[in-house]
Design a protein around this motif. Structure first.
Motif, PDB file in Angstrom:
ATOM      1  N   ALA A   1     -46.639  17.807  -2.261  1.00 53.96           N
ATOM      2  CA  ALA A   1     -47.976  17.301  -2.556  1.00 53.96           C
ATOM      3  C   ALA A   1     -47.915  15.842  -3.011  1.00 53.96           C
ATOM      4  O   ALA A   1     -48.769  15.030  -2.655  1.00 53.96           O
ATOM      5  N   LYS A   2     -46.879  15.505  -3.798  1.00 51.99           N
ATOM      6  CA  LYS A   2     -46.712  14.121  -4.243  1.00 51.99           C
ATOM      7  C   LYS A   2     -46.444  13.197  -3.062  1.00 51.99           C
ATOM      8  O   LYS A   2     -46.978  12.093  -2.970  1.00 51.99           O
ATOM      9  N   LYS A   3     -45.611  13.664  -2.151  1.00 48.09           N
ATOM     10  CA  LYS A   3     -45.311  12.875  -0.958  1.00 48.09           C
ATOM     11  C   LYS A   3     -46.566  12.719  -0.108  1.00 48.09           C
ATOM     12  O   LYS A   3     -46.826  11.649   0.444  1.00 48.09           O
ATOM     13  N   ARG A   4     -47.351  13.773   0.001  1.00 43.78           N
ATOM     14  CA  ARG A   4     -48.586  13.730   0.786  1.00 43.78           C
ATOM     15  C   ARG A   4     -49.549  12.691   0.221  1.00 43.78           C
ATOM     16  O   ARG A   4     -50.186  11.951   0.964  1.00 43.78           O
ATOM     17  N   ILE A   5     -49.641  12.601  -1.093  1.00 41.29           N
ATOM     18  CA  ILE A   5     -50.506  11.613  -1.738  1.00 41.29           C
ATOM     19  C   ILE A   5     -50.042  10.200  -1.397  1.00 41.29           C
ATOM     20  O   ILE A   5     -50.843   9.318  -1.076  1.00 41.29           O
ATOM     21  N   ARG A   6     -48.707   9.979  -1.489  1.00 38.63           N
ATOM     22  CA  ARG A   6     -48.173   8.655  -1.146  1.00 38.63           C
ATOM     23  C   ARG A   6     -48.457   8.317   0.319  1.00 38.63           C
ATOM     24  O   ARG A   6     -48.871   7.212   0.635  1.00 38.63           O
ATOM     25  N   ARG A   7     -48.218   9.278   1.177  1.00 29.84           N
ATOM     26  CA  ARG A   7     -48.414   9.045   2.611  1.00 29.84           C
ATOM     27  C   ARG A   7     -49.885   8.793   2.941  1.00 29.84           C
ATOM     28  O   ARG A   7     -50.210   7.899   3.727  1.00 29.84           O
ATOM     29  N   ASN A   8     -50.779   9.562   2.334  1.00 29.47           N
ATOM     30  CA  ASN A   8     -52.211   9.388   2.597  1.00 29.47           C
ATOM     31  C   ASN A   8     -52.692   8.007   2.159  1.00 29.47           C
ATOM     32  O   ASN A   8     -53.507   7.383   2.844  1.00 29.47           O
ATOM     33  N   ALA A   9     -52.199   7.540   1.038  1.00 34.94           N
ATOM     34  CA  ALA A   9     -52.586   6.209   0.557  1.00 34.94           C
ATOM     35  C   ALA A   9     -52.104   5.134   1.522  1.00 34.94           C
ATOM     36  O   ALA A   9     -52.828   4.178   1.830  1.00 34.94           O
ATOM     37  N   ARG A  10     -50.879   5.279   2.019  1.00 36.15           N
ATOM     38  CA  ARG A  10     -50.323   4.318   2.962  1.00 36.15           C
ATOM     39  C   ARG A  10     -51.125   4.315   4.267  1.00 36.15           C
ATOM     40  O   ARG A  10     -51.468   3.264   4.803  1.00 36.15           O
ATOM     41  N   ARG A  11     -51.455   5.512   4.765  1.00 31.69           N
ATOM     42  CA  ARG A  11     -52.204   5.613   6.016  1.00 31.69           C
ATOM     43  C   ARG A  11     -53.632   5.072   5.852  1.00 31.69           C
ATOM     44  O   ARG A  11     -54.168   4.444   6.759  1.00 31.69           O
ATOM     45  N   ALA A  12     -54.241   5.326   4.690  1.00 32.91           N
ATOM     46  CA  ALA A  12     -55.599   4.839   4.450  1.00 32.91           C
ATOM     47  C   ALA A  12     -55.637   3.317   4.484  1.00 32.91           C
ATOM     48  O   ALA A  12     -56.583   2.717   5.007  1.00 32.91           O
ATOM     49  N   GLU A  13     -54.607   2.691   3.947  1.00 30.52           N
ATOM     50  CA  GLU A  13     -54.534   1.228   3.954  1.00 30.52           C
ATOM     51  C   GLU A  13     -54.402   0.704   5.391  1.00 30.52           C
ATOM     52  O   GLU A  13     -55.096  -0.238   5.788  1.00 30.52           O
ATOM     53  N   ILE A  14     -53.537   1.338   6.167  1.00 30.60           N
ATOM     54  CA  ILE A  14     -53.323   0.912   7.553  1.00 30.60           C
ATOM     55  C   ILE A  14     -54.579   1.142   8.381  1.00 30.60           C
ATOM     56  O   ILE A  14     -55.011   0.276   9.148  1.00 30.60           O
ATOM     57  N   ASN A  15     -55.183   2.327   8.226  1.00 34.25           N
ATOM     58  CA  ASN A  15     -56.376   2.645   9.006  1.00 34.25           C
ATOM     59  C   ASN A  15     -57.547   1.754   8.618  1.00 34.25           C
ATOM     60  O   ASN A  15     -58.344   1.354   9.473  1.00 34.25           O
ATOM     61  N   GLY A  16     -57.659   1.438   7.341  1.00 33.71           N
ATOM     62  CA  GLY A  16     -58.729   0.542   6.892  1.00 33.71           C
ATOM     63  C   GLY A  16     -58.589  -0.830   7.503  1.00 33.71           C
ATOM     64  O   GLY A  16     -59.574  -1.442   7.929  1.00 33.71           O
ATOM     65  N   ALA A  17     -57.358  -1.313   7.575  1.00 29.97           N
ATOM     66  CA  ALA A  17     -57.106  -2.618   8.192  1.00 29.97           C
ATOM     67  C   ALA A  17     -57.452  -2.580   9.675  1.00 29.97           C
ATOM     68  O   ALA A  17     -58.005  -3.535  10.231  1.00 29.97           O
ATOM     69  N   ARG A  18     -57.130  -1.482  10.328  1.00 33.21           N
ATOM     70  CA  ARG A  18     -57.420  -1.350  11.761  1.00 33.21           C
ATOM     71  C   ARG A  18     -58.927  -1.358  12.031  1.00 33.21           C
ATOM     72  O   ARG A  18     -59.405  -2.051  12.919  1.00 33.21           O
ATOM     73  N   VAL A  19     -59.673  -0.599  11.231  1.00 31.00           N
ATOM     74  CA  VAL A  19     -61.132  -0.552  11.393  1.00 31.00           C
ATOM     75  C   VAL A  19     -61.734  -1.928  11.116  1.00 31.00           C
ATOM     76  O   VAL A  19     -62.639  -2.387  11.814  1.00 31.00           O
ATOM     77  N   SER A  20     -61.214  -2.607  10.095  1.00 32.15           N
ATOM     78  CA  SER A  20     -61.697  -3.943   9.756  1.00 32.15           C
ATOM     79  C   SER A  20     -61.463  -4.909  10.912  1.00 32.15           C
ATOM     80  O   SER A  20     -62.329  -5.737  11.230  1.00 32.15           O
ATOM     81  N   ARG A  21     -60.289  -4.811  11.545  1.00 32.78           N
ATOM     82  CA  ARG A  21     -59.966  -5.681  12.674  1.00 32.78           C
ATOM     83  C   ARG A  21     -60.932  -5.419  13.844  1.00 32.78           C
ATOM     84  O   ARG A  21     -61.406  -6.360  14.489  1.00 32.78           O
ATOM     85  N   ILE A  22     -61.259  -4.153  14.080  1.00 29.24           N
ATOM     86  CA  ILE A  22     -62.201  -3.808  15.157  1.00 29.24           C
ATOM     87  C   ILE A  22     -63.572  -4.397  14.857  1.00 29.24           C
ATOM     88  O   ILE A  22     -64.210  -4.997  15.725  1.00 29.24           O
ATOM     89  N   ARG A  23     -64.033  -4.235  13.626  1.00 25.86           N
ATOM     90  CA  ARG A  23     -65.349  -4.767  13.247  1.00 25.86           C
ATOM     91  C   ARG A  23     -65.401  -6.288  13.398  1.00 25.86           C
ATOM     92  O   ARG A  23     -66.416  -6.838  13.842  1.00 25.86           O
ATOM     93  N   THR A  24     -64.317  -6.958  13.022  1.00 30.89           N
ATOM     94  CA  THR A  24     -64.262  -8.415  13.143  1.00 30.89           C
ATOM     95  C   THR A  24     -64.374  -8.831  14.603  1.00 30.89           C
ATOM     96  O   THR A  24     -65.107  -9.772  14.929  1.00 30.89           O
TER      97      THR A  24
END
Length: 87
Positions: free
Chosen positions: A7-30
């Motif tokens: 569960a601890k690893k899942r939390i770390r991984r989810n945070a990392r993926r959220a950052e990457i996915n947020g950047a990707r969505v931001s790039r698309i919007r730009t």
């Protein structure tokens, strides 16, 4: 609070993926905004160039799962229609 190591690893991984996915969505919007700005300015060449950059970004967003394929298709279709109507 997470207790198990998994569960601890899942939390770390989810945070990392959220950052990457947020950047990707931001790039698309730009990229979409660049097309819209060119359309508002009435610059067809710039709009077409920006549209060529938007298409792979949208496709990549769909492939990576940050955007639904119908949403990407709709956005690209509407932008294409607006660019082609600019005479």
């Amino acid at each position: 609070m997470a207790n198990t190591p998994q569960a601890k690893k899942r939390i770390r991984r989810n945070a990392r993926r959220a950052e990457i996915n947020g950047a990707r969505v931001s790039r698309i919007r730009t990229q979409v905004k660049k097309v819209e700005l060119a359309l508002d300015a009435g610059d067809k060449d710039a709009a077409q160039a920006a549209l060529k950059q938007v298409q792979p970004e949208l496709a990549r967003g769909v492939a990576k799962g940050v955007m639904h394929r119908n949403t990407a298709a709709r956005k690209f279709s509407r932008l294409t229609k607006r660019v082609s109507a600019l005479a």
